[in-house]
Design an enzyme around this catalytic site. Structure first.
Site, PDB file in Angstrom:
ATOM      1  N   SER A 101       0.840  -1.195   0.000  1.00  0.00           N
ATOM      2  CA  SER A 101       0.000   0.000   0.000  1.00  0.00           C
ATOM      3  C   SER A 101       0.884   1.259   0.000  1.00  0.00           C
ATOM      4  O   SER A 101       1.741   1.403  -0.879  1.00  0.00           O
ATOM      5  CB  SER A 101      -0.943  -0.055   1.203  1.00  0.00           C
ATOM      6  OG  SER A 101      -1.995   0.869   1.068  1.00  0.00           O
ATOM      7  N   ASP A 235      -9.423  -5.746  -4.467  1.00  0.00           N
ATOM      8  CA  ASP A 235      -8.974  -4.642  -3.615  1.00  0.00           C
ATOM      9  C   ASP A 235      -9.891  -3.433  -3.837  1.00  0.00           C
ATOM     10  O   ASP A 235     -10.017  -2.949  -4.965  1.00  0.00           O
ATOM     11  CB  ASP A 235      -7.524  -4.292  -3.968  1.00  0.00           C
ATOM     12  CG  ASP A 235      -6.904  -3.290  -3.005  1.00  0.00           C
ATOM     13  OD1 ASP A 235      -7.648  -2.647  -2.241  1.00  0.00           O
ATOM     14  OD2 ASP A 235      -5.672  -3.160  -3.015  1.00  0.00           O
ATOM     15  N   HIS A 263      -7.262  -6.079   0.007  1.00  0.00           N
ATOM     16  CA  HIS A 263      -6.066  -5.231   0.056  1.00  0.00           C
ATOM     17  C   HIS A 263      -4.883  -5.889   0.768  1.00  0.00           C
ATOM     18  O   HIS A 263      -3.786  -5.346   0.741  1.00  0.00           O
ATOM     19  CB  HIS A 263      -6.434  -3.926   0.779  1.00  0.00           C
ATOM     20  CG  HIS A 263      -5.424  -2.839   0.646  1.00  0.00           C
ATOM     21  ND1 HIS A 263      -4.972  -2.367  -0.573  1.00  0.00           N
ATOM     22  CD2 HIS A 263      -4.764  -2.100   1.590  1.00  0.00           C
ATOM     23  CE1 HIS A 263      -4.085  -1.406  -0.381  1.00  0.00           C
ATOM     24  NE2 HIS A 263      -3.943  -1.230   0.920  1.00  0.00           N
TER      25      HIS A 263
END
Length: 324
Positions: A101, A235, A263
């Site tokens: 991320s 995601d 995610h």
């Protein structure tokens, strides 16, 4: 349970865990970088398995976890500098850098700023790959967002909110499967200094239209560096199409998509994630920095390089892989 260690860099406490084979002093190093509002525990499901083969270092970013939360530089470049300095203090010269991320954006920036210290680059549901991002994060850039978050993380509202999120997170559906992780982030935001750090960080990389920091214009430099991209197909924070699109800019990259995963693919299928990472390291030679070659790539730029065909792989839950 791995012991949390601490080191002071530039006057600020940094928390990290370090694990790996003690009988192999030359074992390759993997640096694991967590995402926005998270901490080193993002990697709990995979650290010990990775440490059977690699020296693994998983820090808390400044402003996160048990690291200090000062009034400081919370830019992507600042975080990359901090990781360079942490590795230096720990006596590590080079590493395979794995970022999830926001940590993926830091990993990519680290590779760009310090190619001589980066052996490979692995981006997991990474920031900086496209414009789109969940509206929940974009909302953190709006006026009064800090006040709203402060109210939501007061003891009563926070307990109700996190309990509800964790309950919904037990439902294995596209809309709910990551809500347990969201609850953990909400819990962390009860600390005022954490909210301050997150606000500084988010406003540096996102505006109301989405992400403003991208690696696309420099991704061609990974011709000189093995690069893997891993994504959850479902995601909702950063869409998987951003992982597919990066192949247009980094045609040598290896892409793996986990189906029915949100995610956090390393949490949903940790064994498959570890196996994928080990295979990637085993099948690639660590990058070697050459200033003349780097200069030639910069002069040529992305548009003058021919695209190479790269197969997209889809990882089944059993761990088997097939060409998409």
């Amino acid at each position: 349970m791995l012991e949390t260690q601490f080191v002071t860099v530039h006057g600020h406490k940094r928390a990290y865990v370090k694990a790996g084979p003690t009988d192999r002093p030359g074992a390759p190093v993997i640096l694991l970088l967590h995402g926005l509002g998270c901490d080193r525990h993002t990697w709990d499901e995979v650290i010990e398995d990775l440490a059977a083969t690699f020296v693994v270092i998983a820090p808390d970013f400044l402003g996160h976890g048990e690291s200090a939360k000062p009034r400081a530089d919370y830019s992507v470049a600042g975080y990359a500098n901090g990781m360079r300095d942490l590795l230096t203090v720990l006596g590590v010269d080079k590493a395979t850098v794995v970022g999830h991320s926001f940590g993926g954006g830091v990993a990519a920036q680290f590779a760009y700023q310090f190619p001589e210290r980066t052996e490979r680059l692995v981006l997991v549901d990474s920031g900086g790959m496209g414009k789109e991002v969940t509206p929940l994060i974009r909302a953190y850039t709006l006026p009064l967002s800090m006040t709203v978050v402060a109210l939501a993380t007061l003891p009563g509202p926070r307990h109700v909110l996190t309990a509800g999120l964790r309950s919904l997170g037990r439902i294995d559906s596209k809309l709910t499967r990551d809500l347990g992780e969201v609850a953990t982030i909400v819990e962390a935001l009860k600390a005022p200094r954490m909210r301050y750090a997150l606000n500084r960080l988010v406003n540096g990389v996102i505006d109301y239209r989405g992400q403003v920091v991208t690696i696309r214009d420099r991704a061609y430099l990974t011709e000189e560096m093995p690069m893997a991209v891993i994504w959850g197909a479902e995601d909702l924070v950063l869409p998987a199409k951003q992982g597919r699109e990066i192949l247009e800019f980094a045609p040598n990259a290896q892409l793996t998509i986990f189906p029915k995963v949100g995610h956090f693919p390393m949490k949903k299928y940790p064994e498959e994630f570890v196996r994928l990472l080990k295979d990637f390291v085993d099948s690639t030679e660590p990058a070697k920095y050459h200033r003349a070659r780097w200069r030639a790539l910069l002069k040529a730029g992305a548009k003058q390089r021919p695209l190479r065909v790269v197969s997209e792989m889809t990882m089944a839950p059993s761990g088997s892989s097939t060409d998409a």
